[in-house]
Design a protein around this motif. Sequence first.
Motif, PDB file in Angstrom:
ATOM      1  N   GLY A  91     -86.070  38.691 -12.060  1.00 53.26           N
ATOM      2  CA  GLY A  91     -87.369  39.067 -12.151  1.00 53.26           C
ATOM      3  C   GLY A  91     -87.966  38.508 -13.068  1.00 53.26           C
ATOM      4  O   GLY A  91     -89.354  39.047 -13.650  1.00 53.26           O
ATOM      5  N   GLY A  92     -87.675  37.419 -13.676  1.00 55.42           N
ATOM      6  CA  GLY A  92     -88.738  36.534 -14.808  1.00 55.42           C
ATOM      7  C   GLY A  92     -87.434  35.759 -15.332  1.00 55.42           C
ATOM      8  O   GLY A  92     -86.264  35.549 -15.284  1.00 55.42           O
ATOM      9  N   ILE A  93     -88.259  35.148 -16.181  1.00 56.11           N
ATOM     10  CA  ILE A  93     -87.402  33.730 -16.799  1.00 56.11           C
ATOM     11  C   ILE A  93     -86.190  34.411 -18.043  1.00 56.11           C
ATOM     12  O   ILE A  93     -86.618  35.401 -18.423  1.00 56.11           O
ATOM     13  CB  ILE A  93     -88.247  32.751 -17.647  1.00 56.11           C
ATOM     14  N   ILE A  94     -85.200  33.662 -17.876  1.00 56.54           N
ATOM     15  CA  ILE A  94     -84.060  34.529 -18.779  1.00 56.54           C
ATOM     16  C   ILE A  94     -83.610  32.956 -19.400  1.00 56.54           C
ATOM     17  O   ILE A  94     -83.652  31.774 -19.003  1.00 56.54           O
ATOM     18  CB  ILE A  94     -82.869  34.945 -18.124  1.00 56.54           C
ATOM     19  N   ALA A  95     -82.828  33.192 -20.652  1.00 60.30           N
ATOM     20  CA  ALA A  95     -82.532  32.118 -21.408  1.00 60.30           C
ATOM     21  C   ALA A  95     -81.116  31.506 -20.592  1.00 60.30           C
ATOM     22  O   ALA A  95     -80.516  32.369 -19.970  1.00 60.30           O
ATOM     23  CB  ALA A  95     -82.106  32.569 -22.938  1.00 60.30           C
ATOM     24  N   SER A  96     -80.963  30.339 -20.838  1.00 57.09           N
ATOM     25  CA  SER A  96     -79.453  29.643 -20.555  1.00 57.09           C
ATOM     26  C   SER A  96     -78.805  30.310 -21.355  1.00 57.09           C
ATOM     27  O   SER A  96     -78.680  30.476 -22.550  1.00 57.09           O
ATOM     28  CB  SER A  96     -79.634  28.173 -20.542  1.00 57.09           C
ATOM     29  N   GLY A  97     -77.622  30.677 -20.644  1.00 55.46           N
ATOM     30  CA  GLY A  97     -76.260  31.068 -21.598  1.00 55.46           C
ATOM     31  C   GLY A  97     -75.876  30.057 -22.597  1.00 55.46           C
ATOM     32  O   GLY A  97     -75.736  30.515 -23.570  1.00 55.46           O
ATOM     33  N   TRP A  98     -76.281  28.923 -22.254  1.00 54.80           N
ATOM     34  CA  TRP A  98     -75.650  27.880 -23.414  1.00 54.80           C
ATOM     35  C   TRP A  98     -76.788  28.034 -24.592  1.00 54.80           C
ATOM     36  O   TRP A  98     -76.541  27.541 -25.830  1.00 54.80           O
ATOM     37  CB  TRP A  98     -75.898  26.371 -22.857  1.00 54.80           C
ATOM     38  N   PHE A  99     -78.106  28.206 -24.531  1.00 60.50           N
ATOM     39  CA  PHE A  99     -79.130  28.363 -25.391  1.00 60.50           C
ATOM     40  C   PHE A  99     -78.690  29.621 -26.186  1.00 60.50           C
ATOM     41  O   PHE A  99     -78.917  29.607 -27.526  1.00 60.50           O
ATOM     42  CB  PHE A  99     -80.471  28.708 -24.712  1.00 60.50           C
ATOM     43  N   THR A 100     -78.291  30.666 -25.564  1.00 59.89           N
ATOM     44  CA  THR A 100     -77.966  31.770 -26.443  1.00 59.89           C
ATOM     45  C   THR A 100     -76.448  31.243 -27.504  1.00 59.89           C
ATOM     46  O   THR A 100     -76.679  31.741 -28.546  1.00 59.89           O
ATOM     47  CB  THR A 100     -77.442  32.977 -25.455  1.00 59.89           C
ATOM     48  N   CYS A 101     -75.711  30.474 -26.883  1.00 59.74           N
ATOM     49  CA  CYS A 101     -74.628  29.987 -27.591  1.00 59.74           C
ATOM     50  C   CYS A 101     -75.218  29.012 -28.508  1.00 59.74           C
ATOM     51  O   CYS A 101     -74.634  29.309 -29.885  1.00 59.74           O
ATOM     52  CB  CYS A 101     -73.732  29.182 -26.859  1.00 59.74           C
ATOM     53  N   VAL A 102     -76.253  28.373 -28.255  1.00 63.07           N
ATOM     54  CA  VAL A 102     -76.865  27.618 -29.515  1.00 63.07           C
ATOM     55  C   VAL A 102     -77.273  28.382 -30.695  1.00 63.07           C
ATOM     56  O   VAL A 102     -77.164  28.165 -31.849  1.00 63.07           O
ATOM     57  CB  VAL A 102     -77.907  26.586 -28.779  1.00 63.07           C
ATOM     58  N   LEU A 103     -78.180  29.405 -30.422  1.00 65.75           N
ATOM     59  CA  LEU A 103     -78.492  30.494 -31.166  1.00 65.75           C
ATOM     60  C   LEU A 103     -77.303  30.927 -32.235  1.00 65.75           C
ATOM     61  O   LEU A 103     -77.620  31.171 -33.555  1.00 65.75           O
ATOM     62  CB  LEU A 103     -79.256  31.666 -30.790  1.00 65.75           C
ATOM     63  N   ALA A 104     -76.413  31.793 -31.326  1.00 65.05           N
ATOM     64  CA  ALA A 104     -75.119  32.070 -32.203  1.00 65.05           C
ATOM     65  C   ALA A 104     -74.645  30.748 -33.013  1.00 65.05           C
ATOM     66  O   ALA A 104     -74.329  31.244 -34.352  1.00 65.05           O
ATOM     67  CB  ALA A 104     -74.159  32.318 -31.350  1.00 65.05           C
ATOM     68  N   MET A 105     -74.635  29.741 -32.755  1.00 64.95           N
ATOM     69  CA  MET A 105     -73.906  28.500 -33.457  1.00 64.95           C
ATOM     70  C   MET A 105     -74.700  28.390 -34.814  1.00 64.95           C
ATOM     71  O   MET A 105     -74.080  28.325 -35.766  1.00 64.95           O
ATOM     72  CB  MET A 105     -73.730  27.408 -32.741  1.00 64.95           C
ATOM     73  N   ARG A 106     -76.191  28.401 -34.233  1.00 67.54           N
ATOM     74  CA  ARG A 106     -77.056  28.044 -35.752  1.00 67.54           C
ATOM     75  C   ARG A 106     -76.743  29.241 -36.854  1.00 67.54           C
ATOM     76  O   ARG A 106     -76.923  28.843 -38.124  1.00 67.54           O
ATOM     77  CB  ARG A 106     -78.502  27.919 -35.346  1.00 67.54           C
ATOM     78  N   GLU A 107     -76.588  30.268 -36.337  1.00 59.73           N
ATOM     79  CA  GLU A 107     -76.450  31.611 -37.190  1.00 59.73           C
ATOM     80  C   GLU A 107     -74.895  31.350 -38.150  1.00 59.73           C
ATOM     81  O   GLU A 107     -75.071  31.674 -39.135  1.00 59.73           O
ATOM     82  CB  GLU A 107     -76.754  32.632 -36.556  1.00 59.73           C
ATOM     83  N   LEU A 108     -74.121  30.828 -37.204  1.00 58.45           N
ATOM     84  CA  LEU A 108     -72.736  30.905 -37.793  1.00 58.45           C
ATOM     85  C   LEU A 108     -72.717  29.757 -38.917  1.00 58.45           C
ATOM     86  O   LEU A 108     -72.214  29.952 -39.874  1.00 58.45           O
ATOM     87  CB  LEU A 108     -71.628  30.377 -36.569  1.00 58.45           C
ATOM     88  N   VAL A 109     -73.443  28.622 -38.522  1.00 59.67           N
ATOM     89  CA  VAL A 109     -73.532  27.546 -39.552  1.00 59.67           C
ATOM     90  C   VAL A 109     -74.295  27.853 -40.723  1.00 59.67           C
ATOM     91  O   VAL A 109     -73.809  27.625 -41.980  1.00 59.67           O
ATOM     92  CB  VAL A 109     -74.015  26.252 -38.953  1.00 59.67           C
ATOM     93  N   ALA A 110     -75.305  28.645 -40.678  1.00 55.68           N
ATOM     94  CA  ALA A 110     -76.117  29.017 -41.710  1.00 55.68           C
ATOM     95  C   ALA A 110     -75.523  30.117 -42.545  1.00 55.68           C
ATOM     96  O   ALA A 110     -75.972  30.257 -43.678  1.00 55.68           O
ATOM     97  CB  ALA A 110     -77.534  29.732 -40.969  1.00 55.68           C
ATOM     98  N   ASN A 111     -74.582  31.096 -42.090  1.00 62.46           N
ATOM     99  CA  ASN A 111     -74.187  32.194 -42.821  1.00 62.46           C
ATOM    100  C   ASN A 111     -72.724  32.269 -42.692  1.00 62.46           C
ATOM    101  O   ASN A 111     -72.230  32.834 -43.714  1.00 62.46           O
ATOM    102  CB  ASN A 111     -74.757  33.188 -42.193  1.00 62.46           C
ATOM    103  N   TYR A 112     -71.913  31.847 -41.800  1.00 61.77           N
ATOM    104  CA  TYR A 112     -70.393  32.180 -41.789  1.00 61.77           C
ATOM    105  C   TYR A 112     -69.549  31.107 -42.109  1.00 61.77           C
ATOM    106  O   TYR A 112     -68.658  31.282 -42.648  1.00 61.77           O
ATOM    107  CB  TYR A 112     -70.313  32.769 -40.288  1.00 61.77           C
ATOM    108  N   LEU A 113     -69.886  29.893 -41.663  1.00 61.61           N
ATOM    109  CA  LEU A 113     -69.220  28.624 -41.975  1.00 61.61           C
ATOM    110  C   LEU A 113     -69.546  28.006 -43.008  1.00 61.61           C
ATOM    111  O   LEU A 113     -70.705  27.369 -42.989  1.00 61.61           O
ATOM    112  CB  LEU A 113     -68.989  27.668 -40.490  1.00 61.61           C
ATOM    113  N   SER A 114     -68.952  27.654 -44.050  1.00 61.19           N
ATOM    114  CA  SER A 114     -69.409  26.715 -45.206  1.00 61.19           C
ATOM    115  C   SER A 114     -69.376  25.328 -44.941  1.00 61.19           C
ATOM    116  O   SER A 114     -68.235  24.754 -44.450  1.00 61.19           O
ATOM    117  CB  SER A 114     -68.788  27.338 -46.305  1.00 61.19           C
ATOM    118  N   PRO A 115     -70.519  24.678 -45.418  1.00 60.27           N
ATOM    119  CA  PRO A 115     -70.506  23.146 -44.970  1.00 60.27           C
ATOM    120  C   PRO A 115     -69.375  22.453 -45.963  1.00 60.27           C
ATOM    121  O   PRO A 115     -68.615  21.335 -45.582  1.00 60.27           O
ATOM    122  CB  PRO A 115     -71.914  22.671 -45.498  1.00 60.27           C
ATOM    123  N   GLU A 116     -69.064  22.973 -46.978  1.00 63.70           N
ATOM    124  CA  GLU A 116     -67.862  22.576 -48.050  1.00 63.70           C
ATOM    125  C   GLU A 116     -66.484  22.769 -47.522  1.00 63.70           C
ATOM    126  O   GLU A 116     -65.457  22.067 -47.845  1.00 63.70           O
ATOM    127  CB  GLU A 116     -68.197  23.321 -49.288  1.00 63.70           C
TER     128      GLU A 116
END
Length: 151
Positions: free
Chosen positions: A52-77
């Motif tokens: 009934g309207g545009i929805i996000a690609s599931g892969w986009f939802t994964c990208v949002l999750a990954m961005r948050e994981l890198v920013a807060n959960y997994l340390s670059p070091e």
Amino acid sequence: MATHFFEDYTIGDEVRYGPIAVDEEEMITFARQWDPQPFHIDAQAAQQSIYGGIIASGWFTCVLAMRELVANYLSPESSLGSPGLDSLQWLAPVRAGDQLWLHCGVVDARPSRTKSDRGIIKTKIEMSLEGESPVLSMIATNFVLRRGHSR
């Protein structure tokens, strides 16, 4: 963000991040390039779909999750990458304007048997709308440097 080494991930630990705003332009731009199904990119076709309207690609939802994981959960070091995911599920549609929350729970943490400088963590990851059931669920495996070691 403080650096998290392998020893900082304990089975049972849980963290929550958000809200993560779903931006319509980002969502559609991503879909046009990577998942150009009509219900992700065409408002008229999406209106006629089961969603009934545009929805996000599931892969986009994964990208949002990954961005948050890198920013807060997994340390670059200390993050040494991942051999993959288990049980990836898209459980409900995500739409422009949604506010998502990422929930991470450590389900396994063990030193590597073959490389003494690292450990292996498994994290149950869920993304949901505030107060609602998850829209995304997966289990991620990550290699993480142990404290006192360097790359």
